[in-house]
Design an enzyme around this catalytic site. Structure first.
Site, mmCIF file in Angstrom:
data_model
loop_
_atom_site.group_PDB
_atom_site.id
_atom_site.type_symbol
_atom_site.label_atom_id
_atom_site.label_comp_id
_atom_site.label_asym_id
_atom_site.label_seq_id
_atom_site.Cartn_x
_atom_site.Cartn_y
_atom_site.Cartn_z
ATOM 1 N N LYS A 161 0.869 -1.183 0.000
ATOM 2 C CA LYS A 161 0.000 0.000 0.000
ATOM 3 C C LYS A 161 0.906 1.233 0.000
ATOM 4 O O LYS A 161 1.409 1.665 1.028
ATOM 5 C CB LYS A 161 -0.916 0.005 1.227
ATOM 6 C CG LYS A 161 -1.601 1.353 1.528
ATOM 7 C CD LYS A 161 -2.432 1.874 0.364
ATOM 8 C CE LYS A 161 -3.099 3.204 0.727
ATOM 9 N NZ LYS A 161 -2.161 4.357 0.632
ATOM 10 N N GLU A 216 8.424 2.214 11.545
ATOM 11 C CA GLU A 216 9.505 3.212 11.459
ATOM 12 C C GLU A 216 8.822 4.557 11.357
ATOM 13 O O GLU A 216 8.230 4.888 10.339
ATOM 14 C CB GLU A 216 10.400 2.907 10.251
ATOM 15 C CG GLU A 216 11.728 3.633 10.293
ATOM 16 C CD GLU A 216 11.658 4.989 9.640
ATOM 17 O OE1 GLU A 216 11.479 5.998 10.387
ATOM 18 O OE2 GLU A 216 11.772 5.051 8.421
ATOM 19 N N CYS A 224 12.773 11.204 7.712
ATOM 20 C CA CYS A 224 12.546 10.907 9.119
ATOM 21 C C CYS A 224 13.815 11.104 9.936
ATOM 22 O O CYS A 224 13.751 11.341 11.144
ATOM 23 C CB CYS A 224 12.022 9.484 9.264
ATOM 24 S SG CYS A 224 13.016 8.259 8.390
ATOM 25 N N GLU A 273 7.849 17.172 14.957
ATOM 26 C CA GLU A 273 8.449 16.909 13.648
ATOM 27 C C GLU A 273 7.824 17.817 12.591
ATOM 28 O O GLU A 273 6.629 17.739 12.325
ATOM 29 C CB GLU A 273 8.261 15.447 13.257
ATOM 30 C CG GLU A 273 9.024 15.072 11.996
ATOM 31 C CD GLU A 273 8.916 13.598 11.663
ATOM 32 O OE1 GLU A 273 9.936 13.016 11.261
ATOM 33 O OE2 GLU A 273 7.819 13.032 11.807
#
Length: 495
Positions: A178, A253, A287, A388
């Site tokens: 996906k 993750e 990330c 973030e």
């Protein structure tokens, strides 16, 4: 009929649209215009993909294929990706706006994962246990989990998919992919190579569309054994909760707020380059972005000035041009989020040293750009230092000594990556021990390898990708007991 390039899903080895007939546009972040479309799938499509993967796992040729044969297929796929690397990279640039130089380097490196795990496929071993029971032979086997759902993000689509796909296949699982609804095209293009490589039908399947429409069906399906996800921590937590209801394996993750720590004894030329690489490469959309630059107070002003001077020369432009250094933000909502955080930082009193808005260059047209932005005198309690941003926004934070650097570095809900810049190797080893992050780079930044495990502490995730540790995430251990004695002991007493 649309004039856009059209990519199809693949389920059970066959190209297909969605059962609803709907299509989803992929927009080029540099032009702001749609360039391709992919199927907008629904729950029925997701279920069909899982069923195909389940059949392939339990009944198809994949189920009886030797590990050596699986490894050969992986290595064949690696060679095909290497052959078509430039084509795949160009698709990724059109999809996510990252630099062609960056995406070309990533896609050219992707085959290494398939070669590595292809070689590892037939080296998965169990063991014989020296039993303390008389007349018993006891051994273990390592077996695949079953159907694995790989949910991937928009920032590095093929590379982050490969980190999941290669070990999952090497372990003998089947897969449903996906991809992000924003960047699905390269995964669908990859499926043409999967077919060419000779993978049996149903071993690898794709489902495109919005996560809210297909995600629950994929994650909660009883025939799915594991979900491997890369993305934001809020979505990761939701997937984790859904998976927990059905006792599924997960690899997550997630986000990061990585500290990049510069000591006063560091090679400052290298440290400045490392700071730039850590946050402005890939427009900060990684990330592992070193979004918090911690600088020892004795060199704080000098390093700040040099980072600002270097960043001010960064060339924004067409990501297809090799001279471009900073491309657009991948999605319009993400661009608005980044600009929102810049406003929050100004309101909180952070000092804007560079950028702070959108570029005024008319040559950039309708692209979703944000200026490389640097804030000085940031306090680690500010939102700009704690949340973030996922964009080209750097916070510079001063510290006095090692203890304070460690305290600031670890004062975060995340723990994905970190950097340390120093000539003192004693300090380097001590800092590597004390920083709570899955990766510590010393005098470098953004280095990854198919050989090296990658993953996070705390809210940055669960499990590891790459290296030998990764294949363990896709295996389970079976313990076998064989009685060699003639008689059966007392059946009412544990053996």
């Amino acid at each position: 009929m649309s004039d856009l390039a059209r990519f199809h899903n693949v389920v059970n080895g066959q190209p297909c649209a969605s059962t609803t007939g709907r299509w989803l546009a992929s927009v080029n972040p540099y032009t702001g215009k749609a360039w391709a479309e992919v199927p907008q799938c629904g729950p029925d499509d997701a279920d069909a993909a899982v069923q195909a993967a389940w059949r392939a796992f339990t009944k198809g040729p994949w189920a009886t294929m030797s590990a050596t044969a699986r490894g050969k297929l992986l290595r064949r796929l690696a060679d095909l990706i290497a052959r078509d690397a430039e084509k795949l990279a160009e698709i990724e640039v059109k999809d996510n706006g990252k630099l062609l130089a960056e995406m070309s380097a990533q896609v050219r490196y992707v085959p290494e994962w398939f070669h590595y795990f292809g070689g590892l496929a037939d080296k998965i071993e169990g063991g014989v246990i020296p039993s303390d029971k008389p007349d018993v032979f006891n051994y273990t086997k390592r077996e695949p989990l079953g159907v694995v759902v790989c949910i991937t993000p928009w920032n590095s689509p093929l590379m982050l998919l490969t980190w999941k796909l290669a070990p999952a296949l090497a372990a003998g699982n089947t897969v449903v992919i996906k991809p992000s609804e924003f960047t699905s095209c390269s995964a669908l293009a990859l499926m043409e190579l999967v077919k060419e490589a000779g993978f049996p039908d149903g071993v690898i399947n794709t489902v495109t569309g919005f996560g809210a429409e297909v995600g629950p069906t994929l994650v909660e399906n009883p025939q799915v054994s594991k979900v491997a996800f890369t993305g934001g921590d809020a979505t990761g937590a939701a997937i984790y909760a859904q998976a927990a209801k059905h006792i599924k394996h997960v690899t997550l993750e997630l986000g990061g707020k990585s500290p990049n720590i510069v000591f006063d004894d560091a090679n400052l030329d290298d440290a400045v380059k490392g700071a730039i690489s850590g946050i402005f490469a890939a427009s900060g959309q990684t990330c592992i972005a070193g979004s918090r630059l911690l600088v020892q107070r004795s060199v704080y002003e000098e390093v700040s000035e040099r980072v600002v001077a270097f960043a001010s020369t960064a060339r924004l432009g067409d990501p297809m041009e090799r001279t471009t250094q900073v491309g657009p933000i991948t999605t319009q909502p993400q661009r608005e989020k980044v600009l929102g955080y810049i406003d929050i930082a100004k309101q909180e009193g952070a000092r804007c040293l560079l950028g702070g808005g959108t570029p005024k260059d008319p040559a950039l047209g309708e692209g979703w750009f944000v200026e490389p932005t640097i804030f000085g005198d940031v306090n680690n309690s500010m939102r700009i230092a704690r949340e973030e941003v996922f964009g080209p926004v750097l916070s510079i934070i001063p510290f006095e000594d090692e203890d304070e650097a460690v305290e600031i570095a670890n004062d975060t809900i995340y723990g994905l990556a970190s950097g340390v810049w120093t000539k003192d190797m004693r300090r380097a080893f001590k800092m590597a021990d004390r920083i709570r992050a899955g990766t510590v780079w010393v005098n470098t930044y953004r280095a990854v390898s198919f050989l090296a495990p990658f993953g996070g502490y705390k809210k940055s995730g669960i499990g590891r990708e790459s290296g030998q540790a990764a294949i363990d995430e896709y295996l389970q251990t079976k313990c076998v007991w064989i009685n060699l004695a003639e008689g059966i002991p007392d059946p009412f007493v544990i053996r």
